[in-house]
Design an enzyme around this catalytic site. Structure first.
Site, PDB file in Angstrom:
ATOM      1  CG  ASP A 198      -9.542   3.025   1.442  1.00  0.00           C
ATOM      2  OD1 ASP A 198      -8.726   2.849   0.519  1.00  0.00           O
ATOM      3  OD2 ASP A 198      -9.241   2.966   2.643  1.00  0.00           O
ATOM      4  CG  ASP A 202      -1.903   1.085   1.289  1.00  0.00           C
ATOM      5  OD1 ASP A 202      -1.855   1.963   0.399  1.00  0.00           O
ATOM      6  OD2 ASP A 202      -2.731   1.099   2.207  1.00  0.00           O
TER       7      ASP A 202
HETATM    8  C1  GAL Z   1      -5.557   2.285   2.797  1.00  0.00           C
HETATM    9  C2  GAL Z   1      -6.033   1.135   1.935  1.00  0.00           C
HETATM   10  C3  GAL Z   1      -7.049   0.353   2.735  1.00  0.00           C
HETATM   11  C4  GAL Z   1      -6.415  -0.139   4.010  1.00  0.00           C
HETATM   12  C5  GAL Z   1      -5.819   1.014   4.794  1.00  0.00           C
HETATM   13  C6  GAL Z   1      -5.039   0.558   5.999  1.00  0.00           C
HETATM   14  O1  GAL Z   1      -4.605   3.015   2.108  1.00  0.00           O
HETATM   15  O2  GAL Z   1      -6.567   1.637   0.758  1.00  0.00           O
HETATM   16  O3  GAL Z   1      -7.566  -0.713   1.958  1.00  0.00           O
HETATM   17  O4  GAL Z   1      -5.431  -1.077   3.696  1.00  0.00           O
HETATM   18  O5  GAL Z   1      -4.952   1.769   3.975  1.00  0.00           O
HETATM   19  O6  GAL Z   1      -4.456   1.611   6.681  1.00  0.00           O
END
Ligand code: GAL
Length: 661
Positions: free
Chosen positions: A472, A409
């Protein structure tokens, strides 16, 4: 002092907060601002509805003109208002808010008692506000809608400026959308065995094979495999095929499942080569459910529930740990704080994950696979330790621990490059790819950078098995539909081993934290969600608490004919083949020559949606099968149409046939 007739007004259902709203009174009635009602009931595709402000919280401004009152929202948006015959007019100035710059395009629509009473042309950024003045006399319910233009929902900051009702009787009140019964459409699977695991499976030469024959049907069940190459064996009780193969090649294997009432056979192609995840990964991820409130127990419970619920028999297999398993940067909480790495640079888990290897062993022994999460930056989104400058160490730890899936990520990487060029966007993903290639384990590589730089065009090139195409998701119609129906552009870029990922599923009990709630999607919206994600060949990662699955959610997740659309070995993602306003037809060719088709109704009332064979590039009679109900509807020669509920779907599979209407 003058006495107000407050008691009488209260009898009419007016609450104190509405008193100020009702202040502007004329001989035609009182003026009640829309923004004085409970605007939190607005469903929208991004952000939160704002009272007297734009969706980003700025003063409402359309083409340079500022408005004091109004609702700032974002496409796709819907707000239901109960008038109960009490209002005579609705007035507003509508347009795109200047804060979004030069891009957005939207349409404003109003439905009165189910009928369209206003629809603007597509409005563009910078266009002056358009005046709305409609007669709503006698109407019971008004629905205020903002739809996206052809360019998706980006920059669609929409304002219902100066929006007000002229009220002569009962006060208007915002309400939730219509309630729906959670109807289970699918018949229960029968007692006879049915094999549901992927028909094609990729493994790299020398990597451990872990393939579980997933089969529904009465237990006990015995498993066999014919044509297994030397080096592999199958466990007759668990159906697990394990071993290693060093020679690249394609091995057709006949999978067999037997129980007291029958036998099922299915051919599976085992392909030893460079590509894994030949069908979209199916599993669970902790984020939409627990957010950061995870620990080893919750992960174990999820794995146990995937088995005990029977999900495992339908092909669900990954248990993925998302953010927050590592040490938190700068934290003095003894549970999550402390040194983030050992003296050799190896990453340390926090106290909620005391023994990662024991955890992954436990999950593997249940016949499942395990996933992990980290960021290429110095920290994750929740400010836990990231992989920056420790990438190879981390890849090695993931392999040593036995992980099978990595979600990588971007998040904290924005500290390294704030405004990345395309090359800089690719760089950390290429680097980790190189690290994963050096370890002796097949790890599905899931890129998460929210679609930046049109990642679908280069996700394959940097070695990704899947890549998030969006920000998200959350459990609202605006979010889910906003994301799902915007995937058409990515369709050509999906192929076996390379999947577009419009984010995880939001059915069942979700919450992103310790407290959970039922998904806010209505039952029909949930059918749409699963149908669309299957058509899109999206990775299917359940985001809810698996220990609290209800019958409706189980039904959504265990319809094998629906899941087969997702898991089809051809790996072609559906394209939108026809659109008429909020009615859409999506279709995807299947390996056996049939076509999976989704008839979608994104409108607020039931509508007939028609699939034309000519749009589908099909000709001749087709047997039409309803996949949610698992029954044939009939044979049709040129088209098939059906009434589809509000926000609902009819998911079909069309097989070439004889005869027909
Ligand atoms: C975001 C991601 C989410 C989750 C989150 C955790 O950037 O898109 O799916 O993983 O971080 O902090």
């Amino acid at each position: 002092m003058k006495l107000r007739h407050l008691p009488a007004l209260l009898c009419m259902g007016i609450v104190a907060a509405s008193w100020a709203a009702a202040a502007e009174t004329s001989s035609q009635g009182r003026k009640v601002w829309l923004s004085d009602l409970d605007i939190s009931k607005t469903q929208q595709g991004w952000g939160e509805p704002q009272k007297d402000k734009s969706v980003d919280g700025n003063p409402l401004r359309i083409a340079g003109r500022t408005f004091d009152r109004g609702l700032g929202t974002h496409a796709d948006s819907a707000l239901y208002v109960k008038l109960a015959g009490g209002s005579t007019r609705f007035t507003a100035m509508v347009g795109l808010d200047d804060e979004a710059g030069r891009f957005g395009t939207v349409t404003f629509r109003i439905l009165g008692d189910g009928k369209e009473i206003l629809k603007t042309d597509t409005m563009k950024a910078g266009q002056p506000a358009q005046e709305v003045d409609i007669d709503v006399t006698g109407m019971d319910t008004l629905i205020l809608l903002v739809g996206r233009g052809k360019d998706g929902i980006n920059f669609d900051h929409a304002d219902w400026a100066n929006a007000a009702f002229t009220v002569v009787g009962r006060m208007p009140e915002t309400i939730d959308g219509p309630k729906e019964e959670a109807i289970i459409l699918t018949p229960k699977p029968g007692p006879e065995p049915r094999i549901n695991s992927a028909k094609v499976f990729g493994v790299r030469p020398g990597s451990p094979v872990l393939y579980t024959i997933a089969a529904s049907g009465q237990r006990p069940m015995g498993f066999h495999a014919e044509g297994l190459p030397a080096g592999l064996s199958v466990n007759a009780e668990s159906g697990r095929i394990t071993g290693r193969l060093t020679q690249p090649g394609e091995y057709p294997i006949t999978l067999i499942a037997r129980n007291d009432v029958g036998e099922a056979r299915r051919t599976m192609r085992l392909i030893v080569g460079n590509t894994i995840a030949l069908t979209p990964p199916m599993g669970w991820n902790s984020w939409n459910c627990w957010g950061c409130a995870i620990d080893e127990q919750k992960i174990r419970h999820a794995a146990e529930a995937m088995v005990s619920s029977g999900l495992i028999h339908h092909g669900w297999q990954y248990i993925n740990i998302d953010d927050c398993w590592m040490k938190k940067l700068g934290s003095d909480d003894p549970v999550v704080g402390g040194p983030t790495r050992d003296d050799c640079g190896r990453i340390l888990t926090n106290a909620r994950f005391p023994d990662m290897k024991a955890l992954t062993d436990y999950i593997h022994n249940l016949g499942l696979k395990v996933g992990v999460y980290i960021s290429p930056g110095p920290s994750t989104c929740q400010r836990y330790e990231g992989s920056w400058q420790h990438e190879l160490h981390d890849a090695q730890s993931f392999a040593d621990w036995g992980f099978d899936y990595l979600k990588y990520d971007w998040c904290g990487y924005s500290e390294i490059v704030g405004r990345p060029t395309l090359e800089q966007m690719k760089e950390p993903y290429i680097f980790m790819r190189g690290c994963l290639d050096r370890i002796d384990r097949d790890i599905v590589y899931s890129l998460c950078q929210y679609g930046m730089g049109e990642v679908w065009k280069w996700g394959t090139e940097v070695g990704g098995n899947c890549w998030r195409t969006t920000g998200d998701i959350t459990d609202s119609w605006g979010s889910m539909a906003g994301i799902g129906f915007a995937q058409a552009e990515c369709s050509p870029y999906a192929s076996p081993g390379h999947w577009n990922d419009p984010d995880m599923l939001v059915v069942g009990k979700v919450g992103w934290g310790p407290s959970l709630r039922e998904s806010r999607l209505t039952p029909n919206e949930q059918y749409t969600h699963i149908s669309l994600w299957c058509l899109l060949c999206s990775p299917l990662l359940i985001g809810c608490d698996l220990t609290q699955l209800d019958d409706f959610t189980m039904n959504l997740l265990t319809n094998d004919e629906v899941l087969e659309v997702n898991q089809d070995p051809l790996g072609r993602q559906a394209a939108r083949i026809a659109q008429d306003g909020s009615l859409e037809v999506w279709a995807k060719p299947m390996e056996d020559g049939s076509t999976a088709v989704g008839l979608f109704n994104r409108d607020e009332t039931p509508k007939t949606v028609v699939a034309e064979w000519s749009d589908l590039k099909l000709s001749g009679p087709m047997r039409v099968r309803d996949l949610w109900r698992q029954k044939d509807i009939g044979v049709f020669r040129n088209q098939f149409g059906a009434e589809v509920p509000r926000h609902g779907v009819m998911l079909l599979r069309l097989f070439p046939a004889q005869g027909g209407q």
